[in-house]
Every structure is written in C-alpha cells, then in structure tokens.
Design a protein around this motif. Sequence first.
Motif, mmCIF file in Angstrom:
data_model
loop_
_atom_site.group_PDB
_atom_site.id
_atom_site.type_symbol
_atom_site.label_atom_id
_atom_site.label_comp_id
_atom_site.label_asym_id
_atom_site.label_seq_id
_atom_site.Cartn_x
_atom_site.Cartn_y
_atom_site.Cartn_z
ATOM 1 N N ILE A 11 0.841 -1.204 0.000
ATOM 2 C CA ILE A 11 0.000 0.000 0.000
ATOM 3 C C ILE A 11 0.872 1.248 0.000
ATOM 4 N N LYS A 12 1.924 1.237 0.834
ATOM 5 C CA LYS A 12 2.835 2.392 0.898
ATOM 6 C C LYS A 12 3.590 2.570 -0.414
ATOM 7 N N VAL A 13 4.087 1.468 -0.966
ATOM 8 C CA VAL A 13 4.867 1.528 -2.208
ATOM 9 C C VAL A 13 3.993 2.018 -3.360
ATOM 10 N N ILE A 14 2.776 1.503 -3.443
ATOM 11 C CA ILE A 14 1.851 1.910 -4.508
ATOM 12 C C ILE A 14 1.504 3.382 -4.379
ATOM 13 N N ALA A 15 1.322 3.862 -3.146
ATOM 14 C CA ALA A 15 1.006 5.284 -2.935
ATOM 15 C C ALA A 15 2.154 6.166 -3.414
ATOM 16 N N ALA A 16 3.394 5.762 -3.139
ATOM 17 C CA ALA A 16 4.561 6.534 -3.581
ATOM 18 C C ALA A 16 4.654 6.535 -5.103
ATOM 19 N N ALA A 17 4.440 5.373 -5.720
ATOM 20 C CA ALA A 17 4.512 5.277 -7.180
ATOM 21 C C ALA A 17 3.407 6.087 -7.833
ATOM 22 N N THR A 18 2.225 6.096 -7.218
ATOM 23 C CA THR A 18 1.108 6.862 -7.754
ATOM 24 C C THR A 18 1.436 8.347 -7.753
ATOM 25 N N LEU A 19 2.029 8.824 -6.681
ATOM 26 C CA LEU A 19 2.424 10.236 -6.619
ATOM 27 C C LEU A 19 3.463 10.570 -7.683
ATOM 28 N N ARG A 20 4.434 9.685 -7.835
ATOM 29 C CA ARG A 20 5.484 9.902 -8.832
ATOM 30 C C ARG A 20 4.880 9.929 -10.241
ATOM 31 N N ASN A 21 3.999 8.965 -10.531
ATOM 32 C CA ASN A 21 3.367 8.901 -11.853
ATOM 33 C C ASN A 21 2.496 10.117 -12.109
ATOM 34 N N LYS A 22 1.771 10.559 -11.074
ATOM 35 C CA LYS A 22 0.884 11.718 -11.212
ATOM 36 C C LYS A 22 1.693 12.969 -11.536
ATOM 37 N N ALA A 23 2.832 13.124 -10.865
ATOM 38 C CA ALA A 23 3.688 14.286 -11.115
ATOM 39 C C ALA A 23 4.239 14.248 -12.536
ATOM 40 N N TYR A 24 4.687 13.079 -12.971
ATOM 41 C CA TYR A 24 5.254 12.986 -14.319
ATOM 42 C C TYR A 24 4.180 13.195 -15.375
ATOM 43 N N ARG A 25 2.996 12.634 -15.152
ATOM 44 C CA ARG A 25 1.899 12.793 -16.107
ATOM 45 C C ARG A 25 1.502 14.259 -16.226
ATOM 46 N N SER A 26 1.537 14.971 -15.110
ATOM 47 C CA SER A 26 1.213 16.394 -15.116
ATOM 48 C C SER A 26 2.229 17.181 -15.931
ATOM 49 N N SER A 27 3.519 16.887 -15.739
ATOM 50 C CA SER A 27 4.543 17.599 -16.502
ATOM 51 C C SER A 27 4.467 17.233 -17.983
ATOM 52 N N LEU A 28 4.067 16.011 -18.279
ATOM 53 C CA LEU A 28 3.886 15.581 -19.668
ATOM 54 C C LEU A 28 2.764 16.372 -20.327
ATOM 55 N N ARG A 29 1.640 16.482 -19.631
ATOM 56 C CA ARG A 29 0.507 17.249 -20.170
ATOM 57 C C ARG A 29 0.883 18.712 -20.379
ATOM 58 N N THR A 30 1.656 19.270 -19.457
ATOM 59 C CA THR A 30 2.106 20.655 -19.586
ATOM 60 C C THR A 30 2.972 20.814 -20.824
ATOM 61 N N ALA A 31 3.873 19.877 -21.059
ATOM 62 C CA ALA A 31 4.759 19.947 -22.222
ATOM 63 C C ALA A 31 3.971 19.863 -23.518
ATOM 64 N N VAL A 32 2.983 18.970 -23.555
ATOM 65 C CA VAL A 32 2.160 18.829 -24.759
ATOM 66 C C VAL A 32 1.335 20.094 -24.982
ATOM 67 N N LYS A 33 0.816 20.652 -23.898
ATOM 68 C CA LYS A 33 0.019 21.876 -24.014
ATOM 69 C C LYS A 33 0.878 23.042 -24.505
ATOM 70 N N LYS A 34 2.120 23.132 -24.003
ATOM 71 C CA LYS A 34 3.037 24.183 -24.465
ATOM 72 C C LYS A 34 3.314 24.025 -25.955
ATOM 73 N N ALA A 35 3.466 22.781 -26.404
ATOM 74 C CA ALA A 35 3.714 22.522 -27.818
ATOM 75 C C ALA A 35 2.510 22.950 -28.654
ATOM 76 N N GLU A 36 1.307 22.649 -28.176
ATOM 77 C CA GLU A 36 0.100 23.033 -28.911
ATOM 78 C C GLU A 36 -0.029 24.543 -28.993
ATOM 79 N N VAL A 37 0.267 25.235 -27.901
ATOM 80 C CA VAL A 37 0.199 26.698 -27.893
ATOM 81 C C VAL A 37 1.232 27.285 -28.850
ATOM 82 N N ALA A 38 2.437 26.704 -28.850
ATOM 83 C CA ALA A 38 3.490 27.186 -29.747
ATOM 84 C C ALA A 38 3.088 26.990 -31.201
#
Length: 86
Positions: free
Chosen positions: A11-38
Amino acid sequence: MANTKTAKKRIKVIAAATLRNKAYRSSLRTAVKKAEVALESGAENKTDVVRSAMRKIDCAVTKGILHKNTAARKKSQLARRLNKAG
C-alpha cells in the motif's frame, strides 16, 4: 484494510509510485500543451518545443506511464500539426 505486513508495505509503495506517476503525467501534459500553444501561435521555437514534448512522451512510455500506441498517436498528431504549421 490490509492484514499482512507485505500488504501494508505494498500500500505504501503503490502510494509513492502513484504520486510519482501523477507528477510525471502532469509535466507531460504541460509539455504537450506548451507545444500546442506554440503551434497555434506560430512561435519561432515551435520545433524545439514539439521535440521536447515528444521526448517527454517517449520517456513516459519507458516509465510505464503511457501505452506505446497512445504515445505513438500523440507524437503523430504533434508531428502532423508541426508539418501543417510549416
């Protein structure tokens, strides 16, 4: 609720991985959005921004955050829009 010691640890390990994945997915979406705006605004550095977004997409596949076909589709869409923008 988990009964065994290993289940509690998972449960602890999955919670840590979920946070890590959520952060990376957020930065990925930001990068794609920046590309679309550009691309929409016709910025001078649009190729660099799109290239960095594609790099992030590839990295997300290696980390197991995106499926490879999803990544291929997103990269293809970005490439088409970049070629269309000229």
